[in-house]
Design a protein around this motif. Sequence first.
Motif, short mmCIF file in Angstrom:
data_model
loop_
_atom_site.label_atom_id
_atom_site.label_comp_id
_atom_site.label_asym_id
_atom_site.label_seq_id
_atom_site.Cartn_x
_atom_site.Cartn_y
_atom_site.Cartn_z
N TRP A 21 0.93 -1.15 0.04
CA TRP A 21 -0.19 0.08 0.04
C TRP A 21 0.96 1.33 0.14
N ARG A 22 0.32 2.32 -0.55
CA ARG A 22 1.13 3.71 -0.60
C ARG A 22 0.25 4.58 0.12
N PHE A 23 0.85 5.62 0.90
CA PHE A 23 0.11 6.46 1.41
C PHE A 23 0.86 8.02 0.98
N ARG A 24 0.04 9.10 0.78
CA ARG A 24 0.39 10.28 0.43
C ARG A 24 -0.50 11.29 1.32
N GLU A 25 0.30 12.31 1.85
CA GLU A 25 -0.50 13.45 2.45
C GLU A 25 -0.35 14.83 1.52
N LEU A 26 -1.30 15.45 1.24
CA LEU A 26 -1.33 16.59 0.62
C LEU A 26 -1.59 17.58 1.47
N PHE A 27 -0.99 18.90 1.19
CA PHE A 27 -0.78 20.13 2.13
C PHE A 27 -0.54 19.69 3.49
N ALA A 28 0.52 18.92 3.67
CA ALA A 28 1.13 18.33 4.77
C ALA A 28 1.53 18.95 6.00
N GLY A 29 1.81 20.52 5.86
CA GLY A 29 2.17 21.12 7.08
C GLY A 29 3.22 20.63 7.65
N LYS A 30 3.21 20.26 9.12
CA LYS A 30 4.31 19.70 9.68
C LYS A 30 4.55 18.24 9.73
N CYS A 31 3.66 17.55 8.63
CA CYS A 31 3.83 16.18 8.27
C CYS A 31 3.65 15.13 9.39
N ARG A 32 3.00 15.40 10.38
CA ARG A 32 3.04 14.43 11.55
C ARG A 32 2.03 13.21 11.13
N LEU A 33 1.14 13.39 10.26
CA LEU A 33 0.40 12.15 9.64
C LEU A 33 1.60 11.30 8.74
N THR A 34 2.05 11.98 8.04
CA THR A 34 2.90 11.27 7.17
C THR A 34 4.29 10.60 8.13
N ASN A 35 4.60 11.15 9.23
CA ASN A 35 5.63 10.41 9.83
C ASN A 35 4.89 9.34 10.82
N ALA A 36 3.90 9.50 11.10
CA ALA A 36 3.21 8.30 11.87
C ALA A 36 2.85 7.27 10.75
N MET A 37 2.65 7.37 9.63
CA MET A 37 2.28 6.41 8.75
C MET A 37 3.61 5.65 8.31
N LYS A 38 4.64 6.06 8.64
CA LYS A 38 5.88 5.37 8.32
C LYS A 38 6.27 4.47 9.31
N ARG A 80 -3.92 0.63 -4.92
CA ARG A 80 -3.54 0.14 -3.66
C ARG A 80 -3.03 1.72 -3.03
N GLN A 81 -3.81 2.57 -3.00
CA GLN A 81 -3.28 4.01 -2.22
C GLN A 81 -4.30 4.44 -1.30
N TYR A 82 -3.83 5.27 -0.38
CA TYR A 82 -4.62 6.03 0.56
C TYR A 82 -4.01 7.55 0.51
N TRP A 83 -4.88 8.58 -0.09
CA TRP A 83 -4.51 9.85 0.07
C TRP A 83 -5.17 10.74 1.00
N HIS A 84 -4.48 11.52 1.85
CA HIS A 84 -5.32 12.51 2.92
C HIS A 84 -4.90 13.74 2.22
N MET A 85 -5.96 14.73 2.40
CA MET A 85 -5.84 16.02 1.92
C MET A 85 -6.43 16.94 2.67
N ALA A 86 -5.67 17.71 3.35
CA ALA A 86 -6.19 18.76 4.54
C ALA A 86 -6.18 20.08 3.46
N VAL A 87 -7.03 20.33 2.84
CA VAL A 87 -7.22 21.53 2.04
C VAL A 87 -7.08 22.81 2.89
N PRO A 88 -6.06 23.45 2.24
CA PRO A 88 -5.98 24.92 3.03
C PRO A 88 -7.31 25.60 3.27
#
Length: 246
Positions: A21-38, A80-88
């Motif tokens: 599976w692949r995860f991508r965070e758009l408009f990631a800011g401080k990237c905390r969700l990205t780091n948690a997914m790692k 097989r992807q999940y994208w999270h997008m925190a729209v500005p």
Amino acid sequence: HRCSRVPREKGETGEGKTAQWRFRELFAGKCRLTNAMKRIRSCHVYPPFDAYLHGHYQQNQDIMHDPTFERLKREARLPRQYWHMAVPCDSFSILNVNLNGGTRSGTCPEGAGTLPREIKGNQILERVLVLVNILEESGNYWTLENPRSSYMFQQPSVQKLLQENGNYIADIDQCMYGLTFEDALPTEYCKKATRILGNLRGLDGLSIACDHSHTHIQAIGGYRSYSGWRKRSSEAAAYPPTLCRA
């Protein structure tokens, strides 16, 4: 579920194994969700995507840059992807109207078309929804996040998503996940009522309302920390670690 029908990818799997599976965070800011997914070994995490990541403008991370948008559309079609997008939320927020002369309203959530920040906000949302449609058609997962009171959720195109079967809503008071500031008292938390909409099964299980066991501190103004002046709205834009883990 729809994602179970996606075929395996060449070069990524061994015989009898499923693709990662692949995860991508758009408009990631401080990237905390990205780091948690790692921390999830079975998931490949893309580098965080944000035009102003760490305060520096990056054209190849700007959804409004046409070649970048075309690249995102191609990548959204991969399986097989999940994208999270925190729209500005700058132009969609209640504060944009109450404090900054914004033109959005319940009867005209798109605004009057006279303010550049609202026009750009609408354009960003339009492109995000194109990606949502591609992800959906490709059997992938997606989530959109904004403050619960955001005019984004009153846009007709987003209202349609809210009403579709197979989509889920998490209404979260972030104080319950520990959102606070360095200068807050031990019993002070930032409520920041947030909504996440998406087709991710179980998403609604994140919903939680404040239990009133503490007092609230607003994400307005700023404070001086050990590392310098901090803007509360910017600090509150980063998800608390407990929410990221959940």
